[in-house]
Design a protein around this motif. Structure first.
Motif, mmCIF file in Angstrom:
data_model
loop_
_atom_site.group_PDB
_atom_site.id
_atom_site.type_symbol
_atom_site.label_atom_id
_atom_site.label_comp_id
_atom_site.label_asym_id
_atom_site.label_seq_id
_atom_site.Cartn_x
_atom_site.Cartn_y
_atom_site.Cartn_z
ATOM 1 N N LEU A 1 -17.943 -11.291 44.598
ATOM 2 C CA LEU A 1 -18.807 -11.466 45.767
ATOM 3 C C LEU A 1 -18.970 -10.145 46.506
ATOM 4 N N PHE A 2 -17.858 -9.393 46.595
ATOM 5 C CA PHE A 2 -17.911 -8.059 47.210
ATOM 6 C C PHE A 2 -18.908 -7.172 46.470
ATOM 7 N N GLN A 3 -18.829 -7.162 45.140
ATOM 8 C CA GLN A 3 -19.719 -6.319 44.344
ATOM 9 C C GLN A 3 -21.172 -6.773 44.462
ATOM 10 N N THR A 4 -21.383 -8.093 44.520
ATOM 11 C CA THR A 4 -22.755 -8.601 44.633
ATOM 12 C C THR A 4 -23.363 -8.238 45.980
ATOM 13 N N ARG A 5 -22.603 -8.474 47.061
ATOM 14 C CA ARG A 5 -23.117 -8.123 48.388
ATOM 15 C C ARG A 5 -23.381 -6.621 48.489
ATOM 16 N N LYS A 6 -22.423 -5.836 48.009
ATOM 17 C CA LYS A 6 -22.587 -4.382 48.081
ATOM 18 C C LYS A 6 -23.824 -3.932 47.316
ATOM 19 N N THR A 7 -24.045 -4.520 46.134
ATOM 20 C CA THR A 7 -25.212 -4.140 45.337
ATOM 21 C C THR A 7 -26.508 -4.493 46.056
ATOM 22 N N PHE A 8 -26.550 -5.659 46.721
ATOM 23 C CA PHE A 8 -27.741 -6.031 47.489
ATOM 24 C C PHE A 8 -28.000 -5.012 48.597
ATOM 25 N N LEU B 1 -30.195 1.456 38.086
ATOM 26 C CA LEU B 1 -28.805 1.227 37.698
ATOM 27 C C LEU B 1 -28.183 0.103 38.522
ATOM 28 N N ALA B 2 -28.515 0.049 39.802
ATOM 29 C CA ALA B 2 -28.003 -1.020 40.657
ATOM 30 C C ALA B 2 -28.528 -2.381 40.190
ATOM 31 N N TYR B 3 -29.787 -2.448 39.795
ATOM 32 C CA TYR B 3 -30.338 -3.705 39.278
ATOM 33 C C TYR B 3 -29.655 -4.104 37.968
ATOM 34 N N GLN B 4 -29.360 -3.129 37.131
ATOM 35 C CA GLN B 4 -28.658 -3.439 35.880
ATOM 36 C C GLN B 4 -27.264 -3.995 36.161
ATOM 37 N N SER C 1 -36.176 -8.183 40.930
ATOM 38 C CA SER C 1 -36.366 -7.768 42.324
ATOM 39 C C SER C 1 -35.554 -8.675 43.239
ATOM 40 N N ILE C 2 -35.247 -8.157 44.436
ATOM 41 C CA ILE C 2 -34.487 -8.932 45.419
ATOM 42 C C ILE C 2 -35.224 -8.904 46.743
ATOM 43 N N ARG C 3 -34.814 -9.803 47.614
ATOM 44 C CA ARG C 3 -35.283 -9.762 48.994
ATOM 45 C C ARG C 3 -34.300 -8.918 49.797
ATOM 46 N N HIS C 4 -34.833 -7.978 50.530
ATOM 47 C CA HIS C 4 -33.979 -7.038 51.243
ATOM 48 C C HIS C 4 -33.132 -7.741 52.301
ATOM 49 N N VAL C 5 -31.974 -7.169 52.545
ATOM 50 C CA VAL C 5 -31.092 -7.610 53.625
ATOM 51 C C VAL C 5 -31.097 -6.523 54.697
ATOM 52 N N ASN C 6 -30.409 -6.790 55.808
ATOM 53 C CA ASN C 6 -30.271 -5.746 56.822
ATOM 54 C C ASN C 6 -29.474 -4.578 56.237
ATOM 55 N N GLU C 7 -29.815 -3.373 56.658
ATOM 56 C CA GLU C 7 -29.133 -2.199 56.116
ATOM 57 C C GLU C 7 -27.666 -2.153 56.519
ATOM 58 N N MET C 8 -27.336 -2.737 57.652
ATOM 59 C CA MET C 8 -25.957 -2.683 58.169
ATOM 60 C C MET C 8 -25.310 -4.059 58.065
ATOM 61 N N ALA C 9 -24.230 -4.168 57.259
ATOM 62 C CA ALA C 9 -23.515 -5.437 57.121
ATOM 63 C C ALA C 9 -22.774 -5.758 58.416
ATOM 64 N N PRO C 10 -22.696 -7.045 58.797
ATOM 65 C CA PRO C 10 -22.015 -7.409 60.043
ATOM 66 C C PRO C 10 -20.504 -7.191 59.965
ATOM 67 N N MET C 11 -19.924 -6.770 61.057
ATOM 68 C CA MET C 11 -18.478 -6.548 61.137
ATOM 69 C C MET C 11 -17.758 -7.875 61.296
ATOM 70 N N PRO C 12 -16.774 -8.208 60.427
ATOM 71 C CA PRO C 12 -16.062 -9.491 60.554
ATOM 72 C C PRO C 12 -15.038 -9.457 61.684
ATOM 73 N N HIS C 13 -14.699 -10.658 62.160
ATOM 74 C CA HIS C 13 -13.627 -10.775 63.151
ATOM 75 C C HIS C 13 -12.281 -10.667 62.429
ATOM 76 N N ALA D 1 -37.175 -12.833 40.164
ATOM 77 C CA ALA D 1 -37.879 -12.032 41.167
ATOM 78 C C ALA D 1 -37.595 -12.574 42.563
ATOM 79 N N HIS D 2 -37.579 -11.666 43.539
ATOM 80 C CA HIS D 2 -37.395 -12.011 44.953
ATOM 81 C C HIS D 2 -36.105 -12.812 45.175
ATOM 82 N N LEU D 3 -35.063 -12.405 44.499
ATOM 83 C CA LEU D 3 -33.772 -13.101 44.606
ATOM 84 C C LEU D 3 -33.153 -12.852 45.975
ATOM 85 N N THR D 4 -32.665 -13.914 46.616
ATOM 86 C CA THR D 4 -31.990 -13.767 47.906
ATOM 87 C C THR D 4 -30.491 -13.623 47.686
#
Length: 466
Positions: free
Chosen positions: A179-186, A250-253, A265-277, A19-22
């Motif tokens: 990592l891409f899939q994990t971040r995207k799912t969050f 389905l996303a949690y699965q 459950s997870i801890r929410h992140v910002n809706e907009m991912a930061p743009m990389p350099h 629960a409350h996974l970051t």
């Protein structure tokens, strides 16, 4: 009954997910427990052992051999005795030869005429042709060492080490994907839960509108069809709400699958991912596909050296030490033997096969060289395309935000006008549907933008190292 209830309550945490996974916690769990990454690491280990096996050929091969035999074959028995250093003239059947010869000599010394000895040449000695069965125990130690192979063993060792690095690149690329899939799912879960919350507000607004319409109907200012229209819109909103909840589940699965652990459950992140350099230097120095292409070019160069070695001689040395007897390890030092030697081998002609393979390796090197340049340009083009698409989607997001604010304001205005009898319920619900439309478009645009941001991060290899 109470005891069973207590046991059930105590066991519940065992079945509950995390629960409350970051997001940082999730990324660490993926690196450690993801099953596909574990399989990739096993592949790395196998490549490392293959590299050790290739380097081991430099040190030659030592073997210990022990043989136990028994035979009455004439050739074998004589060979056994000879190898055991026990062969005698008696083994040749001299007993059957000496007796007639001795008698003939003695007769000649007594003045008798010379006897005809030609028959001795036809004599078949029993001791030689029908020996008794004999045991034979042979203990032997041998060592073979490649002294010079034209550099072939060295290149094979370098190729095997390069393949270890190639496997590490494959694992790193797979890690980037996970990592891409994990971040995207969050980010997907954050977006869809915010979407669910907004849908909940819209449903509440529709329910309040329904209460207003019913009240106006009682006063004679609304028709039964108005209530039916509101009910239809409420059913549509509830359907979207339930579909969003199913997408969240389905996303949690999928997140649980990635982490190989149940997540509740997870801890929410910002809706907009930061743009990389992004820079060209970073792309060429960090991108996994480019690094694999460069490594492939190095391997193709090594392959040329391997084919060139076929034109050079090979030199090997060997040594052998052992002992043999009809009793195991009997008089080992007295009956021991040794053999040492060198072997030089040089392929003079084989129909042009080596020449063809050498030219093929050189052509392959040139092809891989062009593939490296193609990879650099292709990845650069893909990065530019992603940056352009992200910029376009960001413009859409700003537009959708403004349209959503406008749709909400228009809906509030039309609601007040409906209560005053200035517009119909259909006009009001049309404006309310615009809010739903803009909310869905905004969610979709943010999701697309985040996906392309994470794709860009994967290309730039801006993830944690293994």
């Amino acid at each position: 009954m109470k005891r069973y209830l207590v046991l059930l309550l105590a066991a519940m945490p065992l079945f509950a997910g995390i629960a409350h996974l970051t997001l940082p916690q999730a990324l660490q769990i993926v690196k450690k427990d993801n099953l596909e990454l574990k399989i990739a690491r096993f592949n790395e280990q196998m490549k490392q052992y293959e590299a050790k096996a290739a380097s081991g050929h430099h040190y030659g091969k030592a073997e210990a051999t022990m043989m136990a035999m028994r035979s009455n074959d004439a050739g074998n028995v004589f060979g056994f005795k000879l190898q055991s250093r026990e062969a005698s003239f008696g083994d040749f059947g001299f007993k059957d030869f000496i007796n007639p010869l001795g008698n003939a000599i003695y007769g000649a010394s007594q003045g008798n005429p010379p006897a005809d000895m030609s028959g001795l040449l036809q004599l078949q000695p029993d001791d030689l042709n029908y020996p008794k069965a004999r045991n034979h125990y042979l203990t032997k130690f041998s060592y073979m060492l490649p002294i010079y192979t034209g550099g072939k063993l060295t290149e094979y060792g370098r190729i095997s080490k390069a393949m270890v690095r190639m496997a590490q690149y494959d694992t790193q690329k797979l890690l980037n994907e996970k990592l891409f899939q994990t971040r995207k799912t969050f980010y997907d879960i954050t977006l869809v839960e915010n979407y669910i919350r907004n849908l909940g507000k819209i449903i509440s607004n529709i329910r309040r509108l329904k209460a207003v319409v019913k009240a106006m109907k009682r006063e004679g200012y609304a028709q039964p069809i108005d209530v039916m229209e509101v009910d239809a819109r409420l059913a549509e909103a509830k359907s979207m709400y339930n579909q969003a909840k199913l997408n969240r589940d389905l996303a949690y699965q999928f997140l649980s699958f990635l982490l190989n652990k149940e997540v509740s459950s997870i801890r929410h992140v910002n809706e907009m991912a930061p743009m990389p350099h992004v820079s060209k230097a970073d792309i060429e120095s960090k991108n996994i596909d480019i690094q694999k292409a460069i490594l492939g070019l190095q391997i193709s160069k090594m392959a040329i050296n391997v084919e060139r070695a076929n034109f050079l001689p090979t030199l090997g040395g060997f040594a052998e030490y052992g002992s043999a007897d009809n009793v195991i390890w009997n008089e080992f030092r007295k009956k021991d033997f040794y053999t040492v030697g060198l072997q030089l081998k040089w392929n003079i002609f084989n129909g042009g096969i080596d020449k063809a393979n050498y030219e093929k390796a050189k052509v392959n090197y040139m092809m891989v060289h062009d593939q490296v340049e193609l990879a650099k340009k292709g990845i650069g083009l893909k990065v530019d395309k992603l940056k352009t698409e992200i910029g376009s989607i960001e413009a859409d997001i700003q537009s959708y935000k403004k349209q959503l604010r406008f749709a909400r304001a228009v809906y509030a205005n039309y609601k007040a006008r409906y209560q005053e009898g200035l517009v119909s319920i259909s006009d009001l619900l049309i404006k309310q549907s615009k809010e739903l439309e803009m909310l869905l478009k905004l969610l979709t645009a943010k999701n697309k933008r985040n996906t392309k941001i994470f794709q860009l991060n994967s290309i730039l290899n801006q993830g944690e190292k293994l």
